[in-house]
Write a protein that holds these residues in place. Structure first.
Motif, PDB file in Angstrom:
ATOM      1  N   GLY A 226       0.974  -3.553 -17.250  1.00  0.00           N
ATOM      2  CA  GLY A 226       1.238  -2.132 -17.472  1.00  0.00           C
ATOM      3  C   GLY A 226       2.577  -1.676 -16.931  1.00  0.00           C
ATOM      4  N   GLY A 227       3.229  -2.513 -16.103  1.00  0.00           N
ATOM      5  CA  GLY A 227       4.562  -2.186 -15.598  1.00  0.00           C
ATOM      6  C   GLY A 227       4.605  -1.799 -14.141  1.00  0.00           C
ATOM      7  N   LEU A 228       3.638  -2.240 -13.336  1.00  0.00           N
ATOM      8  CA  LEU A 228       3.579  -1.869 -11.928  1.00  0.00           C
ATOM      9  C   LEU A 228       4.851  -2.241 -11.169  1.00  0.00           C
ATOM     10  CD1 LEU A 228       1.760  -0.778  -9.594  1.00  0.00           C
ATOM     11  CD2 LEU A 228       1.037  -3.149  -9.211  1.00  0.00           C
ATOM     12  N   ALA A 229       5.392  -3.422 -11.446  1.00  0.00           N
ATOM     13  CA  ALA A 229       6.540  -3.922 -10.682  1.00  0.00           C
ATOM     14  C   ALA A 229       7.799  -3.094 -10.874  1.00  0.00           C
ATOM     15  CB  ALA A 229       6.819  -5.383 -11.056  1.00  0.00           C
ATOM     16  N   SER A 230       7.868  -2.318 -11.934  1.00  0.00           N
ATOM     17  CA  SER A 230       9.086  -1.548 -12.213  1.00  0.00           C
ATOM     18  C   SER A 230       8.974  -0.089 -11.791  1.00  0.00           C
ATOM     19  CB  SER A 230       9.426  -1.628 -13.709  1.00  0.00           C
ATOM     20  OG  SER A 230       8.374  -1.074 -14.488  1.00  0.00           O
ATOM     21  N   LEU A 231       7.861   0.300 -11.158  1.00  0.00           N
ATOM     22  CA  LEU A 231       7.693   1.694 -10.749  1.00  0.00           C
ATOM     23  C   LEU A 231       8.579   2.019  -9.548  1.00  0.00           C
ATOM     24  CD1 LEU A 231       3.839   2.356 -10.983  1.00  0.00           C
ATOM     25  CD2 LEU A 231       5.624   2.953 -12.616  1.00  0.00           C
ATOM     26  N   PRO A 232       9.041   3.255  -9.444  1.00  0.00           N
ATOM     27  CA  PRO A 232       9.815   3.664  -8.268  1.00  0.00           C
ATOM     28  C   PRO A 232       8.945   3.635  -7.022  1.00  0.00           C
ATOM     29  CG  PRO A 232       9.296   5.554  -9.671  1.00  0.00           C
ATOM     30  CD  PRO A 232       8.904   4.336 -10.438  1.00  0.00           C
ATOM     31  N   SER A 233       9.580   3.506  -5.862  1.00  0.00           N
ATOM     32  CA  SER A 233       8.842   3.324  -4.609  1.00  0.00           C
ATOM     33  C   SER A 233       7.924   4.494  -4.294  1.00  0.00           C
ATOM     34  CB  SER A 233       9.818   3.095  -3.452  1.00  0.00           C
ATOM     35  OG  SER A 233      10.690   4.204  -3.303  1.00  0.00           O
ATOM     36  N   TRP A 234       8.318   5.721  -4.678  1.00  0.00           N
ATOM     37  CA  TRP A 234       7.461   6.869  -4.355  1.00  0.00           C
ATOM     38  C   TRP A 234       6.163   6.838  -5.154  1.00  0.00           C
ATOM     39  CZ3 TRP A 234      12.530   7.312  -6.085  1.00  0.00           C
ATOM     40  CH2 TRP A 234      12.709   7.617  -7.442  1.00  0.00           C
ATOM     41  N   ASP A 235       6.197   6.292  -6.372  1.00  0.00           N
ATOM     42  CA  ASP A 235       4.953   6.127  -7.136  1.00  0.00           C
ATOM     43  C   ASP A 235       4.086   5.041  -6.511  1.00  0.00           C
ATOM     44  OD1 ASP A 235       5.231   8.093  -9.055  1.00  0.00           O
ATOM     45  OD2 ASP A 235       6.236   6.794 -10.503  1.00  0.00           O
ATOM     46  N   LEU A 236       4.717   3.931  -6.111  1.00  0.00           N
ATOM     47  CA  LEU A 236       3.972   2.841  -5.490  1.00  0.00           C
ATOM     48  C   LEU A 236       3.297   3.303  -4.202  1.00  0.00           C
ATOM     49  CD1 LEU A 236       6.482  -0.105  -6.021  1.00  0.00           C
ATOM     50  CD2 LEU A 236       4.239   0.131  -7.097  1.00  0.00           C
ATOM     51  N   ALA A 237       4.002   4.140  -3.435  1.00  0.00           N
ATOM     52  CA  ALA A 237       3.424   4.637  -2.192  1.00  0.00           C
ATOM     53  C   ALA A 237       2.170   5.456  -2.468  1.00  0.00           C
ATOM     54  CB  ALA A 237       4.453   5.478  -1.441  1.00  0.00           C
ATOM     55  N   TRP A 248     -11.941  -1.520   0.527  1.00  0.00           N
ATOM     56  CA  TRP A 248     -11.155  -2.627   1.063  1.00  0.00           C
ATOM     57  C   TRP A 248     -12.010  -3.587   1.870  1.00  0.00           C
ATOM     58  CZ3 TRP A 248      -6.401  -3.692  -0.626  1.00  0.00           C
ATOM     59  CH2 TRP A 248      -5.760  -2.679  -1.341  1.00  0.00           C
ATOM     60  N   GLY A 249     -13.293  -3.264   2.057  1.00  0.00           N
ATOM     61  CA  GLY A 249     -14.198  -4.210   2.689  1.00  0.00           C
ATOM     62  C   GLY A 249     -14.610  -5.328   1.749  1.00  0.00           C
ATOM     63  N   ASP A 250     -14.306  -5.175   0.465  1.00  0.00           N
ATOM     64  CA  ASP A 250     -14.616  -6.185  -0.544  1.00  0.00           C
ATOM     65  C   ASP A 250     -13.425  -7.114  -0.683  1.00  0.00           C
ATOM     66  OD1 ASP A 250     -15.073  -7.632  -2.940  1.00  0.00           O
ATOM     67  OD2 ASP A 250     -16.351  -6.022  -3.691  1.00  0.00           O
ATOM     68  N   GLY A 251     -13.623  -8.406  -0.416  1.00  0.00           N
ATOM     69  CA  GLY A 251     -12.531  -9.372  -0.480  1.00  0.00           C
ATOM     70  C   GLY A 251     -11.851  -9.418  -1.827  1.00  0.00           C
ATOM     71  N   ARG A 252     -12.583  -9.049  -2.893  1.00  0.00           N
ATOM     72  CA  ARG A 252     -11.978  -9.088  -4.221  1.00  0.00           C
ATOM     73  C   ARG A 252     -10.896  -8.024  -4.368  1.00  0.00           C
ATOM     74  NH1 ARG A 252     -17.922  -9.438  -6.836  1.00  0.00           N
ATOM     75  NH2 ARG A 252     -18.082  -7.720  -5.364  1.00  0.00           N
ATOM     76  N   THR A 253     -11.019  -6.917  -3.615  1.00  0.00           N
ATOM     77  CA  THR A 253      -9.984  -5.893  -3.652  1.00  0.00           C
ATOM     78  C   THR A 253      -8.705  -6.402  -3.013  1.00  0.00           C
ATOM     79  OG1 THR A 253     -11.658  -4.157  -3.549  1.00  0.00           O
ATOM     80  CG2 THR A 253      -9.407  -3.535  -2.964  1.00  0.00           C
ATOM     81  N   TRP A 254      -8.835  -7.086  -1.869  1.00  0.00           N
ATOM     82  CA  TRP A 254      -7.664  -7.675  -1.224  1.00  0.00           C
ATOM     83  C   TRP A 254      -7.025  -8.721  -2.122  1.00  0.00           C
ATOM     84  CZ3 TRP A 254      -5.214  -5.653   2.700  1.00  0.00           C
ATOM     85  CH2 TRP A 254      -5.912  -4.826   3.584  1.00  0.00           C
ATOM     86  N   GLU A 255      -7.849  -9.485  -2.812  1.00  0.00           N
ATOM     87  CA  GLU A 255      -7.326 -10.536  -3.686  1.00  0.00           C
ATOM     88  C   GLU A 255      -6.455  -9.956  -4.783  1.00  0.00           C
ATOM     89  OE1 GLU A 255      -9.013 -13.921  -6.804  1.00  0.00           O
ATOM     90  OE2 GLU A 255     -10.367 -13.031  -5.325  1.00  0.00           O
ATOM     91  N   GLN A 256      -6.909  -8.853  -5.414  1.00  0.00           N
ATOM     92  CA  GLN A 256      -6.111  -8.280  -6.487  1.00  0.00           C
ATOM     93  C   GLN A 256      -4.848  -7.623  -5.945  1.00  0.00           C
ATOM     94  OE1 GLN A 256      -7.598  -4.569  -8.383  1.00  0.00           O
ATOM     95  NE2 GLN A 256      -9.452  -4.907  -7.184  1.00  0.00           N
ATOM     96  N   ALA A 257      -4.909  -7.081  -4.708  1.00  0.00           N
ATOM     97  CA  ALA A 257      -3.710  -6.501  -4.108  1.00  0.00           C
ATOM     98  C   ALA A 257      -2.667  -7.579  -3.842  1.00  0.00           C
ATOM     99  CB  ALA A 257      -4.074  -5.783  -2.819  1.00  0.00           C
ATOM    100  N   VAL A 258      -3.116  -8.716  -3.321  1.00  0.00           N
ATOM    101  CA  VAL A 258      -2.191  -9.821  -3.034  1.00  0.00           C
ATOM    102  C   VAL A 258      -1.587 -10.362  -4.324  1.00  0.00           C
ATOM    103  CG1 VAL A 258      -2.037 -12.185  -2.181  1.00  0.00           C
ATOM    104  CG2 VAL A 258      -3.300 -10.467  -0.873  1.00  0.00           C
ATOM    105  N   ASP A 259      -2.429 -10.542  -5.355  1.00  0.00           N
ATOM    106  CA  ASP A 259      -1.924 -11.065  -6.625  1.00  0.00           C
ATOM    107  C   ASP A 259      -0.882 -10.132  -7.233  1.00  0.00           C
ATOM    108  OD1 ASP A 259      -3.517 -13.260  -6.406  1.00  0.00           O
ATOM    109  OD2 ASP A 259      -5.084 -12.540  -7.765  1.00  0.00           O
ATOM    110  N   SER A 260      -1.130  -8.834  -7.136  1.00  0.00           N
ATOM    111  CA  SER A 260      -0.161  -7.868  -7.656  1.00  0.00           C
ATOM    112  C   SER A 260       1.103  -7.869  -6.811  1.00  0.00           C
ATOM    113  CB  SER A 260      -0.771  -6.457  -7.668  1.00  0.00           C
ATOM    114  OG  SER A 260      -1.907  -6.397  -8.502  1.00  0.00           O
ATOM    115  N   GLY A 261       0.930  -7.967  -5.490  1.00  0.00           N
ATOM    116  CA  GLY A 261       2.071  -7.923  -4.586  1.00  0.00           C
ATOM    117  C   GLY A 261       3.040  -9.067  -4.774  1.00  0.00           C
ATOM    118  N   LYS A 262       2.560 -10.216  -5.183  1.00  0.00           N
ATOM    119  CA  LYS A 262       3.421 -11.380  -5.394  1.00  0.00           C
ATOM    120  C   LYS A 262       4.488 -11.102  -6.441  1.00  0.00           C
ATOM    121  CE  LYS A 262      -0.113 -14.829  -4.199  1.00  0.00           C
ATOM    122  NZ  LYS A 262      -1.021 -15.876  -4.722  1.00  0.00           N
ATOM    123  N   VAL A 263       4.155 -10.236  -7.395  1.00  0.00           N
ATOM    124  CA  VAL A 263       5.119  -9.894  -8.437  1.00  0.00           C
ATOM    125  C   VAL A 263       5.881  -8.628  -8.081  1.00  0.00           C
ATOM    126  CG1 VAL A 263       5.397  -9.298 -10.873  1.00  0.00           C
ATOM    127  CG2 VAL A 263       3.684 -10.997 -10.189  1.00  0.00           C
TER     128      VAL A 263
END
Length: 288
Positions: A226-237, A248-263
């Motif tokens: 969808g274009g997450l990596a190209s968003l301005p920092s204020w949107d990401l915040a 965030w107590g669900d490990g699957r949520t952390w997993e998707q955050a890490v996978d997104s963060g790599k890009v």
């Protein structure tokens, strides 16, 4: 009709020879268990109603009666414990529209993945995945109402695109499960990831935890495509502040955050001014 052809049967009646004065009605076993998931219409994919339409009162009353701080936890508990077949108003409405809700590419105003599941599983004990009501519909409608107005134009476009990719990926996974025991999915744009998951044919919707694991695995692909990596920092915040803390107590949520963060992180470092304190804080968060 052939002996085993019960494609359009929603109930089984048994009749017996009885005296003329016998007034008790013959019993009917109203059961149906259709494991074939019919595809959603293109016009519905990308809308919050794709997941669920609060036709009865239970969902609306649940959300309206709790505070914002406890809404997610309440909705999650409600979705996992709620048996929609006990909602007489909902059941009455859907059963009278069953034939309109189960065909492929249905555009009926009452169609959703939730109602479609109910009309394919009548009296067999199967419940729709709680994801449809909770994570899917709740977050989709909440983000649209509360987050979208605060985003830049690019952020608003991303939210619309991510929503479409989330539901398109779900359709793809359900379709693959109709054909076999393996779901393989790759991002629509190069470099945004992939995954493989084994799920017994026709059973993706039937096992609660399996369905949620599958759905969570599709999230990073949808966010990044969808274009997450190209968003301005204020949107990401603003985006990083959205998921409720309980999630965030669900490990699957952390997993998707890490996978997104790599890009997202490398792109953000290249595009942003790293003297910006918001950019630095977000970078540390996404790098964890």
């Amino acid at each position: 009709m052939a002996e085993n052809d019960n494609t359009n049967v929603t109930g089984v009646f048994r009749s017996f020879m009885s005296p003329a004065g016998y007034t008790q009605r013959a019993k009917a076993d109203k059961t149906r268990c259709d494991l074939h998931v019919t595809p959603a219409a293109d016009s519905i994919t990308g809308t919050c109603e794709y997941y669920y339409r609060p036709l009865g009162c239970a969902y609306t009353e649940t959300v309206e009666k709790v505070s914002t701080a406890s809404a997610w936890q309440t909705v999650k508990a409600f979705a996992t414990s709620w048996d929609p077949w006990t909602d007489k108003e909902l059941v009455h409405r859907l059963l009278h529209r069953r034939e309109q809700l189960i065909p492929p590419n249905c555009t009926d105003s009452d169609w959703s993945r939730h109602s479609n599941f109910m009309m394919r599983h009548i009296g067999c004990g199967h419940k729709p995945p709680s994801y449809y009501v909770s994570y899917g519909y709740y977050y989709c409608s909440t983000y649209g109402a509360k987050l979208k107005p605060r985003l830049s134009d690019a952020g608003k476009d991303w939210l619309d695109n991510a929503r479409w990719y989330l539901q398109s990926n779900m359709e793809d996974g359900l379709s693959q499960n109709m054909r076999g025991n393996v779901i393989q999915m790759r991002s629509r744009k190069p470099g945004n990831g992939s995954f493989t998951m084994e799920v017994k044919q026709f059973e993706l919707e039937l096992v609660e935890d399996t369905f949620q694991t599958f759905a969570f695995k599709t999230h990073p692909l949808a966010y990044l495509d969808g274009g997450l990596a190209s968003l301005p920092s204020w949107d990401l915040a603003k985006l990083t502040m959205q998921p409720n803390i309980q999630e965030w107590g669900d490990g699957r949520t952390w997993e998707q955050a890490v996978d997104s963060g790599k890009v997202v992180l490398p792109q953000m470092i290249n595009d942003s001014d790293m003297d910006d304190p918001i950019g630095k804080a977000l970078g540390r968060l996404m790098a964890k």
